[in-house]
Design a protein around this motif. Structure first.
Motif, PDB file in Angstrom:
ATOM      1  N   PRO B  23      33.312  31.149  49.883  1.00 35.37           N
ATOM      2  CA  PRO B  23      33.833  30.525  48.668  1.00 35.37           C
ATOM      3  C   PRO B  23      33.462  31.337  47.427  1.00 35.37           C
ATOM      4  N   ALA B  24      34.276  31.350  46.370  1.00 31.12           N
ATOM      5  CA  ALA B  24      35.438  30.539  46.186  1.00 31.12           C
ATOM      6  C   ALA B  24      36.616  31.379  45.623  1.00 31.12           C
ATOM      7  N   TYR B  25      36.442  32.029  44.461  1.00 31.97           N
ATOM      8  CA  TYR B  25      37.544  32.791  43.859  1.00 31.97           C
ATOM      9  C   TYR B  25      37.561  34.221  44.378  1.00 31.97           C
ATOM     10  N   TYR B  26      38.721  34.710  44.763  1.00 32.14           N
ATOM     11  CA  TYR B  26      38.830  36.113  45.153  1.00 32.14           C
ATOM     12  C   TYR B  26      40.287  36.528  44.997  1.00 32.14           C
ATOM     13  N   PRO B  27      40.526  37.800  44.774  1.00 34.56           N
ATOM     14  CA  PRO B  27      41.901  38.259  44.560  1.00 34.56           C
ATOM     15  C   PRO B  27      42.628  38.432  45.893  1.00 34.56           C
ATOM     16  N   LYS B 154      54.340  36.989  45.403  1.00 36.47           N
ATOM     17  CA  LYS B 154      54.233  36.015  46.499  1.00 36.47           C
ATOM     18  C   LYS B 154      53.160  34.976  46.167  1.00 36.47           C
ATOM     19  N   GLY B 155      52.066  35.465  45.617  1.00 32.52           N
ATOM     20  CA  GLY B 155      50.972  34.564  45.208  1.00 32.52           C
ATOM     21  C   GLY B 155      51.492  33.560  44.188  1.00 32.52           C
ATOM     22  N   HIS B 156      52.346  34.020  43.273  1.00 34.16           N
ATOM     23  CA  HIS B 156      52.919  33.107  42.270  1.00 34.16           C
ATOM     24  C   HIS B 156      53.783  32.050  42.932  1.00 34.16           C
ATOM     25  N   ARG B 157      54.527  32.478  43.965  1.00 36.15           N
ATOM     26  CA  ARG B 157      55.409  31.501  44.633  1.00 36.15           C
ATOM     27  C   ARG B 157      54.580  30.421  45.325  1.00 36.15           C
ATOM     28  N   VAL B 158      53.487  30.867  45.977  1.00 33.10           N
ATOM     29  CA  VAL B 158      52.607  29.885  46.634  1.00 33.10           C
ATOM     30  C   VAL B 158      52.065  28.923  45.582  1.00 33.10           C
ATOM     31  N   ALA B 159      51.564  29.483  44.467  1.00 36.50           N
ATOM     32  CA  ALA B 159      50.968  28.634  43.421  1.00 36.50           C
ATOM     33  C   ALA B 159      52.022  27.686  42.843  1.00 36.50           C
ATOM     34  N   ALA B 160      53.255  28.195  42.696  1.00 40.49           N
ATOM     35  CA  ALA B 160      54.309  27.361  42.104  1.00 40.49           C
ATOM     36  C   ALA B 160      54.615  26.166  43.015  1.00 40.49           C
ATOM     37  N   ARG B 251      41.422  26.210  42.124  1.00 43.96           N
ATOM     38  CA  ARG B 251      41.688  27.646  42.325  1.00 43.96           C
ATOM     39  C   ARG B 251      43.078  27.928  42.872  1.00 43.96           C
ATOM     40  N   LEU B 252      43.775  26.875  43.296  1.00 44.63           N
ATOM     41  CA  LEU B 252      45.087  27.141  43.907  1.00 44.63           C
ATOM     42  C   LEU B 252      46.221  27.125  42.888  1.00 44.63           C
ATOM     43  N   LEU B 253      45.958  26.503  41.747  1.00 49.25           N
ATOM     44  CA  LEU B 253      47.080  26.272  40.830  1.00 49.25           C
ATOM     45  C   LEU B 253      47.078  27.281  39.692  1.00 49.25           C
ATOM     46  N   SER B 254      46.993  28.554  40.036  1.00 55.74           N
ATOM     47  CA  SER B 254      46.903  29.552  38.973  1.00 55.74           C
ATOM     48  C   SER B 254      48.227  29.651  38.218  1.00 55.74           C
ATOM     49  N   PRO B 255      48.150  29.926  36.925  1.00 52.32           N
ATOM     50  CA  PRO B 255      49.382  30.005  36.134  1.00 52.32           C
ATOM     51  C   PRO B 255      50.172  31.265  36.485  1.00 52.32           C
ATOM     52  N   GLU B 256      51.454  31.210  36.285  1.00 52.78           N
ATOM     53  CA  GLU B 256      52.277  32.384  36.597  1.00 52.78           C
ATOM     54  C   GLU B 256      52.163  33.396  35.462  1.00 52.78           C
ATOM     55  N   SER B 257      52.040  34.648  35.821  1.00 54.88           N
ATOM     56  CA  SER B 257      51.978  35.676  34.780  1.00 54.88           C
ATOM     57  C   SER B 257      53.239  36.514  34.871  1.00 54.88           C
ATOM     58  N   PHE B 271      41.897  34.089  34.498  1.00 58.50           N
ATOM     59  CA  PHE B 271      41.414  33.483  33.248  1.00 58.50           C
ATOM     60  C   PHE B 271      42.205  32.223  32.878  1.00 58.50           C
ATOM     61  N   GLY B 272      43.348  32.052  33.506  1.00 58.62           N
ATOM     62  CA  GLY B 272      44.154  30.865  33.202  1.00 58.62           C
ATOM     63  C   GLY B 272      43.865  29.693  34.140  1.00 58.62           C
ATOM     64  N   MET B 273      42.990  29.893  35.093  1.00 58.99           N
ATOM     65  CA  MET B 273      42.720  28.814  36.056  1.00 58.99           C
ATOM     66  C   MET B 273      41.967  27.671  35.399  1.00 58.99           C
ATOM     67  N   PRO B 274      42.040  26.502  36.028  1.00 56.57           N
ATOM     68  CA  PRO B 274      41.353  25.345  35.440  1.00 56.57           C
ATOM     69  C   PRO B 274      39.853  25.578  35.288  1.00 56.57           C
ATOM     70  N   PRO B 275      39.220  24.811  34.407  1.00 61.91           N
ATOM     71  CA  PRO B 275      37.771  24.953  34.209  1.00 61.91           C
ATOM     72  C   PRO B 275      37.026  24.689  35.512  1.00 61.91           C
ATOM     73  N   CYS B 276      35.917  25.385  35.652  1.00 62.98           N
ATOM     74  CA  CYS B 276      35.175  25.256  36.923  1.00 62.98           C
ATOM     75  C   CYS B 276      33.694  25.514  36.698  1.00 62.98           C
ATOM     76  N   THR B 277      32.885  24.787  37.449  1.00 66.09           N
ATOM     77  CA  THR B 277      31.426  24.964  37.358  1.00 66.09           C
ATOM     78  C   THR B 277      31.029  26.391  37.725  1.00 66.09           C
ATOM     79  N   THR B 278      31.691  26.957  38.714  1.00 65.33           N
ATOM     80  CA  THR B 278      31.266  28.284  39.190  1.00 65.33           C
ATOM     81  C   THR B 278      31.634  29.393  38.209  1.00 65.33           C
ATOM     82  N   LYS B 279      32.446  29.047  37.221  1.00 63.02           N
ATOM     83  CA  LYS B 279      32.788  30.054  36.207  1.00 63.02           C
ATOM     84  C   LYS B 279      32.057  29.765  34.900  1.00 63.02           C
TER      85      LYS B 279
END
Ligand code: SF4
Ligand code: SF4
Lengths: 437, 358
Positions: B23-27, B154-160, B251-257, B271-279
């Motif tokens: 866990p948790a965030y990774y590219p 593809k990542g954007h499509r999954v998030a969308a 971490r799944l709902l990243s904004p589309e760039s 940087f657009g992801m929701p607020p998180c304790t781990t960040k």
């Protein structure tokens, strides 16, 4: 900041506080204590240490309106704050003090009543307990104008200081130090240097003072000297018998943590070093018959320091080194007045808790060899995951490589509710047997 | 097909390498582009046994289970591990695995800057992404820039698709049960996007419709495990209308760039992801985020579903609870080990909470 309050602060610092300290010293002299046969003569410098620290806490009452106050984590690069004349207060140090005075459970319980879970670091719970109750052994703590945290020791301080920022309604400056999973890179260093540059305007704003490069270089130089001298103090324990114990060093650590970068800390370590060298010349040991030499791993069990030092000293076992006390002698001496920002970034990101476990293992191996250590006592501190996770393996590997037996004490730094007397005693006794076999 | 069979087929038929990701965030796009299938390690269904020799009793079960998985020899087919810098425990676990276990499997690390974000953080994150690529290239060969661009899309499509599912659920336009919802979205923890996308599309099309009647809650924490919570809520007619879970909504709902540079696009996502304790997001940002979710979903309360010993989450809870209470919202705090089910006592507390909001 008010001029009048500033004058009052300086008056108290230079005249009022020293006079008061003298008075309290005279009072104390009337109560002689009986010497403990397990130990050699007490260090005279300890009185000076007590004065310095008492004065530091005492002065905090006069900071309001006189000096900007910053609450700082123990591993944060405080040198930068000194340029702006911040009075610095260290909640971790205060936590240790509360622990030593056996106030941990009371303050932790107050934080727990406010929803802070018992599984959280007890330094943080003590500090939050103080926030909700005002209880402290030092009378009163100065209200912060700024919080300055670095995650080079743990991520916990970041969560904790976020809560403090919310309660005290003051800005929080974070110095983010990338963890050294393998090695530190140039881009890690530039990231940290850029952070320093970015935080200066806020520090100027809060303190009302401009950044002064020359002054900064002077402070860096004092911090470096202070760390080097602290390193020399610790190195005296390489001598057999060692002129002090690591339990003494836990106390003498306070100035290098809280007053780093100030001449008073440097002066103090010079006095202490002189005394230790004199002891070495006269062959005076901290314990009369030093038979075995030990290393301590992790933060002390503050409420048990005296008991534990007694138990081990009674067996002729002296703690001569610790990864914890070493932390302030490990990298800060690398500060460079000609490259203050880069060297500060490097020094502060290379501290023990920000480096991988291979580094920790190498450090411990080196200390074991240099200090001729016969055994290792590992404090598995419930509060401190970055220090504790990996200790079981460290103990095992050191035994395999250097045949150094070890014992693990499961406890906490200040919350004595999770200290189990019987279990600890049984483990220590088994350790004594292993040491003699 | 079982998860294990799926992973083996990915290896054998698609020639993909398998990476165990902690866990948790990774590219993930970088890994996809290098023909690596990330297999996330959150809560493998194991009994902790060997890990206790390395980890103290006060270490969270996510870390323990992750180590247990390796110690039980269940990672033999894994070609690499990636440890993002999520918390103190993961950080040291990374070091135990890479420094002490004498594994042949390469270990990679990824440091993400902590908030509050400045220009320096952004630059650092970009450099970290590129640094990771360089390190991976020594094992996996050169990264193809245009493939990376495609994978970012593809990542954007999954998030969308995930965002759409979350939106429908919050607006009461999704029929799926709590259990089904999380079972589906959590399959993204090991499915390749080429397989995950059609699965999400299908789920979306069959689940559109009026949601079931009943009160709604938000789930906050790390992971929806023990899954019993979802079952109990399903049985009691309570809908999890949204979540603030680290391994799901955070971490799944990243904004589309729209940035054409894939690295810049990944940085924008992060940087657009929701607020998180781990960040290290501020308490205010976290509370505001929760309120937005509550407003959208008309949830009546928040269940803080904590992993025992998780300092990262537990520190923020008192403030969030206080803020929620101020607004008259119900809260329930549960902390337990993952994979250990809910005790009768905890079940009773959940039931009492549900009664309160019903
Ligand atoms: S005891 Fe450990 S966790 Fe607590 S503040 Fe110190 S370094 Fe951080
Ligand atoms: S549950 Fe918490 S402590 Fe455990 S790995 Fe996740 S963030 Fe870290």
């Amino acid at each position: 900041m008010s001029l009048l309050k500033n004058v009052r602060y300086h008056f108290m610092k230079d005249l009022g506080a020293p006079a008061l300290m003298r008075f309290s010293r005279l009072k104390k002299k009337k109560r002689p204590t009986s010497p403990n046969p397990n130990f050699g003569p007490a260090l005279k410098s300890t009185n000076r240490l007590k004065e310095i620290m008492a004065r530091h806490y005492f002065l905090s009452r006069y900071t309001e309106g006189a000096k900007p106050v910053a609450w700082v984590t123990s591993g944060a690069p405080v040198e930068l704050l000194r340029v702006f004349d911040f009075y610095t207060f260290y909640p971790e140090n205060h936590g240790a003090l509360c622990g030593a005075k056996k106030m941990g459970p009371e303050l932790c319980a107050i934080a727990e009543e406010h929803g802070y879970h018992q599984d959280l670091c007890s330094y943080a719970r003590i500090d939050l307990g103080h926030y909700f109750s005002g209880i402290t052994p030092v009378g009163k703590l100065p209200k912060p104008d700024l919080l300055f945290a670095s995650n080079n020791i743990c991520q916990t301080v970041v969560y904790w200081y976020k809560a403090l920022a919310h309660y005290w309604k003051v800005p929080l400056v974070l110095f983010d130090t990338p963890y050294n999973f393998s090695t530190i890179t140039e881009h890690d260093i530039s990231y940290m240097v850029r952070q320093f540059e970015e935080m200066i305007p806020l520090l100027e704003q809060v303190s009302g003072q401009r950044f002064n490069y020359k002054k900064f270089q002077g402070i860096i130089s004092i911090a470096k000297e202070g760390s080097l001298t602290w390193g020399e103090v610790l190195a005296t324990m390489k001598t057999q018998p060692a002129p002090m114990t690591i339990f003494d060093a836990f106390g003498h650590l306070a100035p290098i943590v809280s007053l780093r970068g100030l001449p008073v800390a440097l002066d103090y370590y010079r006095i202490l070093l002189r005394e230790l060298k004199e002891r070495i010349e006269r062959g005076v040991g901290a314990i009369p018959h030093e038979r075995k030499r030990l290393m301590w791993d992790n933060i002390p069990i503050w409420y048990k320091v005296r008991d534990l030092s007694d138990i081990f000293a009674a067996q002729g076992m002296n703690f001569v080194t610790a990864t914890y006390t070493n932390a302030w002698a490990e990298t800060i001496y690398d500060l460079d007045v000609n490259r203050p920002f880069e060297s500060m970034a490097k020094a502060y990101s290379l501290v023990i808790l920000n480096k991988n476990l291979t580094n920790r293992l190498e450090l411990m191996e080196r200390l074991i060899k240099e200090y001729r250590v016969d055994g290792l006592v590992i404090h598995s501190a419930r509060s401190c995951k970055p220090y504790s996770v990996g200790q079981y393996d460290l103990g095992r590997i050191l035994m395999d490589r250097l045949t150094v037996p070890s014992v693990v004490i499961e406890a906490d730094i200040t919350d004595s509710r999770v200290y189990f007397e019987e279990q600890t005693r049984t483990r220590i006794e088994a350790f004594f047997e292993a040491m003699e076999s | 097909m079982t998860r294990k069979e799926y992973l083996m087929r990915q290896k054998e038929e698609k020639g993909r390498k398998l990476f165990g990701i902690f866990p948790a965030y990774y590219p993930k796009e970088i890994l996809w582009a290098m023909n690596v299938l990330p297999v996330e390690v959150w809560d493998p269904p194991l009994e902790v046994n060997h890990a206790n020799a390395h980890l103290q009793s006060y270490i969270c079960s996510v870390v323990k289970l992750g180590l247990e998985l390796i110690l039980q020899g269940k990672c033999k087919d894994i070609d690499g591990f990636l440890f993002p810098h999520t918390c103190d425990s993961i950080q040291n676990l990374a070091s135990i695995v890479s420094d002490y276990l004498n594994l042949d499997t390469p270990c990679y690390f990824f440091y993400h800057p902590k908030a509050p974000y400045s220009a320096a953080s952004r630059r650092y994150y970009l450099e970290e992404l590129k640094g990771l690529v360089l390190r991976l290239e020594t094992q996996l060969g050169a990264l193809d820039f245009s493939t990376l661009k495609q994978q970012v899309k593809k990542g954007h499509r999954v998030a969308a698709l995930l965002k759409e599912l979350y939106r429908l659920r919050a607006c009461d336009e999704l029929t799926a049960s709590n259990t089904d919802f999380y079972q589906i979205i959590r399959r993204g923890e090991y499915l390749h996007p080429d397989d995950f996308l059609p699965l999400l599309e299908e789920f979306l099309s069959i689940s559109r419709g009026h949601g079931r009647k009943g009160p709604s809650v938000i789930l906050s924490g790390i992971v929806p495990n023990p899954p019993e919570i979802l079952k109990i809520l399903d049985e009691m007619g309570v809908k999890v209308a949204d979540d603030d879970l680290l391994n799901c909504g955070r971490r799944l709902l990243s904004p589309e760039s729209r940035n054409e540079d894939p690295f810049e696009a990944m940085a924008e996502n992060y940087f657009g992801m929701p607020p998180c304790t781990t960040k290290n997001s501020s308490l205010k940002a976290r509370a505001d985020h929760l309120f937005k979710k509550i407003e959208r979903s008309k949830a009546k309360g928040v269940i803080f579903y904590m992993v025992k010993f998780c300092e990262t989450e537990l520190f923020d809870v008192p403030h969030l609870v206080e803020e929620l209470k101020k607004r008259g919202l119900a809260t329930l705090l549960i902390d337990c080990e993952v994979n250990q089910g809910l005790s009768g006592q905890l079940e009773t507390r959940v039931e009492a909470f549900v009664e309160m909001i019903s």
